[in-house]
Motif scaffolding. Structure first.
Motif, short mmCIF file in Angstrom:
data_model
loop_
_atom_site.label_atom_id
_atom_site.label_comp_id
_atom_site.label_asym_id
_atom_site.label_seq_id
_atom_site.Cartn_x
_atom_site.Cartn_y
_atom_site.Cartn_z
N GLU A 173 -4.63 4.27 -6.25
CA GLU A 173 -5.01 3.49 -5.06
C GLU A 173 -4.76 2.01 -5.24
O GLU A 173 -4.45 1.31 -4.28
CB GLU A 173 -6.48 3.74 -4.72
CG GLU A 173 -6.72 5.02 -3.97
CD GLU A 173 -8.14 5.12 -3.45
OE1 GLU A 173 -8.65 4.13 -2.90
OE2 GLU A 173 -8.72 6.20 -3.61
N LYS A 202 0.85 -1.20 0.00
CA LYS A 202 0.00 0.00 0.00
C LYS A 202 0.88 1.24 0.00
O LYS A 202 1.83 1.34 0.78
CB LYS A 202 -0.93 0.03 1.22
CG LYS A 202 -2.09 -0.93 1.13
CD LYS A 202 -3.08 -0.39 0.15
CE LYS A 202 -4.34 -1.23 0.16
NZ LYS A 202 -5.22 -0.89 -0.92
N ASP A 224 -5.26 13.76 -3.73
CA ASP A 224 -5.15 14.07 -2.30
C ASP A 224 -3.70 14.03 -1.82
O ASP A 224 -3.25 14.89 -1.08
CB ASP A 224 -6.01 13.12 -1.46
CG ASP A 224 -7.50 13.32 -1.69
OD1 ASP A 224 -7.89 14.44 -2.11
OD2 ASP A 224 -8.27 12.38 -1.45
N ALA A 225 -2.97 13.01 -2.25
CA ALA A 225 -1.56 12.90 -1.87
C ALA A 225 -0.76 14.05 -2.48
O ALA A 225 0.16 14.57 -1.85
CB ALA A 225 -0.99 11.56 -2.31
N ASN A 260 -2.91 10.43 -7.66
CA ASN A 260 -3.61 10.53 -6.38
C ASN A 260 -3.61 12.02 -6.00
O ASN A 260 -2.63 12.54 -5.49
CB ASN A 260 -2.89 9.69 -5.32
CG ASN A 260 -3.59 9.71 -3.98
OD1 ASN A 260 -4.29 10.66 -3.64
ND2 ASN A 260 -3.39 8.66 -3.21
N TRP A 284 0.90 5.70 -0.38
CA TRP A 284 0.22 7.01 -0.42
C TRP A 284 1.21 7.94 -1.09
O TRP A 284 2.16 8.43 -0.48
CB TRP A 284 -0.12 7.47 1.00
CG TRP A 284 -0.72 8.83 1.07
CD1 TRP A 284 -0.09 9.99 1.42
CD2 TRP A 284 -2.07 9.20 0.81
NE1 TRP A 284 -0.96 11.04 1.39
CE2 TRP A 284 -2.19 10.59 1.02
CE3 TRP A 284 -3.20 8.49 0.41
CZ2 TRP A 284 -3.38 11.28 0.85
CZ3 TRP A 284 -4.39 9.19 0.24
CH2 TRP A 284 -4.47 10.55 0.47
N HIS A 285 1.02 8.13 -2.39
CA HIS A 285 1.99 8.87 -3.18
C HIS A 285 1.25 9.59 -4.31
O HIS A 285 0.30 9.04 -4.88
CB HIS A 285 3.02 7.89 -3.76
CG HIS A 285 4.18 8.55 -4.42
ND1 HIS A 285 4.13 9.01 -5.72
CD2 HIS A 285 5.43 8.82 -3.96
CE1 HIS A 285 5.31 9.54 -6.02
NE2 HIS A 285 6.11 9.44 -4.97
N LYS A 287 1.36 16.85 -0.40
CA LYS A 287 2.78 17.07 -0.69
C LYS A 287 3.06 18.55 -0.96
O LYS A 287 4.05 19.11 -0.47
CB LYS A 287 3.20 16.21 -1.88
CG LYS A 287 4.64 16.33 -2.27
CD LYS A 287 5.54 15.72 -1.24
CE LYS A 287 6.98 15.79 -1.69
NZ LYS A 287 7.91 15.52 -0.63
#
Length: 168
Positions: free
Chosen positions: A36, A28, A91-92, A89, A30-31, A96
């Motif tokens: 996803e 998994k 949101d990621a 992604n 988050w980048h 950032k």
């Protein structure tokens, strides 16, 4: 030294090296550039077709000279330096960009508030009657009613007809 282990799956098509493989992280992630489901969004893994909508140059896309080494180097580079302007992604990517902005602000000596309490700084306001200074949590609460009344008064100054013709 800190090491991370990420599991991934590279699937090569039947017509490799003329078509790019697919690269999917099983770990998994988050980048900003990883979907996803773990699919990596990176230019060199995109088919070598002309797609003006993508914003990618044809030279950045897959070509038969690419190999496993260049794919892995590109993925490692992407992990270290995300492309937040072309996110898989969103949101990621936003997170950032916010972190980068906060770091820049702190370099300039600006403290970026991150909690509600930090945003609501109590301010001393001197009173007109020479008594002790008063503390206000929110200076704007008292001003809202006055502004509404001023807007209503200003609204009475204008005609409903704004066509520019003097005659009505």
């Amino acid at each position: 030294m800190l090491f991370f282990l990420f599991q991934a799956h590279i699937k090569f098509p039947m017509d490799y090296p003329y078509s790019p493989p697919t690269f999917r992280f099983l770990t998994k992630m988050w980048h900003p550039n990883i979907y996803e489901n773990g699919d990596v969004c990176i230019s060199i893994l995109h088919p070598p077709v002309d797609d003006p909508q993508s914003g990618e140059l044809p030279s950045e896309r897959w070509n038969p000279t690419q190999n496993v080494r260049t794919i892995l180097l590109s993925v490692i580079s992407l992990l270290n330096e995300p492309n937040t302007f072309s996110p898989a992604n969103v949101d990621a990517s936003v997170m950032k960009q916010v972190q980068a902005t906060k770091a820049e602000a702190e370099k300039d000596g600006v403290k970026v508030p991150t909690t509600l309490a930090e945003y609501c700084i109590k301010t001393k306001v001197p009173s007109n009657d020479n008594s002790s200074d008063l503390l206000y949590d929110d200076l704007y609460d008292d001003d809202i009613d006055d502004e509404d009344e001023e807007e209503e008064e200003d609204a009475d100054c204008y005609d409903d007809d704004d066509s520019g013709n003097e005659e009505s």
